[in-house]
Design an enzyme around this catalytic site. Sequence first.
Site, PDB file in Angstrom:
ATOM      1  N   GLY A 180       2.431  -2.777   1.187  1.00  0.00           N
ATOM      2  CA  GLY A 180       2.210  -3.100   2.545  1.00  0.00           C
ATOM      3  C   GLY A 180       0.723  -2.773   2.801  1.00  0.00           C
ATOM      4  N   CYS A 181       0.193  -2.384   3.865  1.00  0.00           N
ATOM      5  CA  CYS A 181      -1.186  -2.801   4.201  1.00  0.00           C
ATOM      6  C   CYS A 181      -2.015  -2.094   3.227  1.00  0.00           C
ATOM      7  CB  CYS A 181      -1.493  -2.137   5.769  1.00  0.00           C
ATOM      8  SG  CYS A 181      -3.386  -2.059   5.920  1.00  0.00           S
ATOM      9  N   PHE A 182      -3.170  -2.634   2.525  1.00  0.00           N
ATOM     10  CA  PHE A 182      -3.717  -1.799   1.431  1.00  0.00           C
ATOM     11  C   PHE A 182      -4.551  -0.782   1.982  1.00  0.00           C
ATOM     12  CE2 PHE A 182      -6.259  -5.875   0.916  1.00  0.00           C
ATOM     13  CZ  PHE A 182      -6.953  -5.817   1.827  1.00  0.00           C
ATOM     14  N   TRP A 183      -4.908  -0.602   3.044  1.00  0.00           N
ATOM     15  CA  TRP A 183      -5.675   0.407   3.457  1.00  0.00           C
ATOM     16  C   TRP A 183      -5.433   1.840   3.386  1.00  0.00           C
ATOM     17  CZ3 TRP A 183      -6.766  -1.903   9.054  1.00  0.00           C
ATOM     18  CH2 TRP A 183      -7.580  -2.995   8.888  1.00  0.00           C
ATOM     19  N   VAL A 187      -2.624   2.682   1.537  1.00  0.00           N
ATOM     20  CA  VAL A 187      -2.101   2.900   0.278  1.00  0.00           C
ATOM     21  C   VAL A 187      -3.580   3.253  -0.632  1.00  0.00           C
ATOM     22  CG1 VAL A 187      -1.022   1.633  -1.811  1.00  0.00           C
ATOM     23  CG2 VAL A 187      -0.371   1.108   0.630  1.00  0.00           C
TER      24      VAL A 187
END
Length: 251
Positions: A92-95, A97
């Site tokens: 998903g959104c890499f922020w 993660v």
Amino acid sequence: MLRAAAATPLFLCTTTTTTPLLLLSSPCLTKPTKPIFLTSSNKSIMSSFLNKLFSSQSPTPRSATTSSSSPATGTDADIPSPGHQFAQFGAGCFWGVELAFQRVPGVKKTEVGYSQGGVDDPSYEDVCSGTTGHSEVVRVMYDVSVCGYERLLEVFWERHDPTTLNRQGNDVGTQYRSGIYYYTPEQEKAARESLEQHQKLLNRKIITEILPAKKFYRAEEYHQQYLAKGGRLGFKQSAAKGCNDPIRCYG
């Protein structure tokens, strides 16, 4: 004229309704700007807009090539530091993660970027267009004497829902697909065994793809360690090793 201040975050007033969003003038810009109204609070539009602010041009998104000679389809040729190994995950959104992996003892370095697509050197705008085939990924460099690959897999499963196709929460698109991208046969074996074990805990089918790691394209600088640097609201989230604070996905 406002004085430039690169470390000052850019602020967005957000809402979960359709109420317009207001972009405020920021000291990080060299000139005052007029308020600009957006009509959605989703992260893709916001980041695409930020990308335009930090770029002198806004090129037309490019589409993936079918040629096997494209650099994007090659392997990740970067070399980790001695005693370290790379791992690559899409969840998903890499922020959020990335922040989860930053907190893992033994993780030396994290970078967010794009991989598994068919376009060389894609921009965030290219990836969000859905035509390049890339996934938002986090590349982790970890000390193998301190952190095992199995620990990284645990963080991966804990951080997202691996049963939703091309979606994590309100983020929808092929770039948000679930994926484990391995660098060695040992990583592949561990990933497949881990998926099999995790599937026993769920009543829905896991659709995580497990593929060889391909060329990694580092995302734009403002995406790197985004939440640790303050996110969209300027409130820094801890990246301290072992930190268990809840992660606010967008800041």
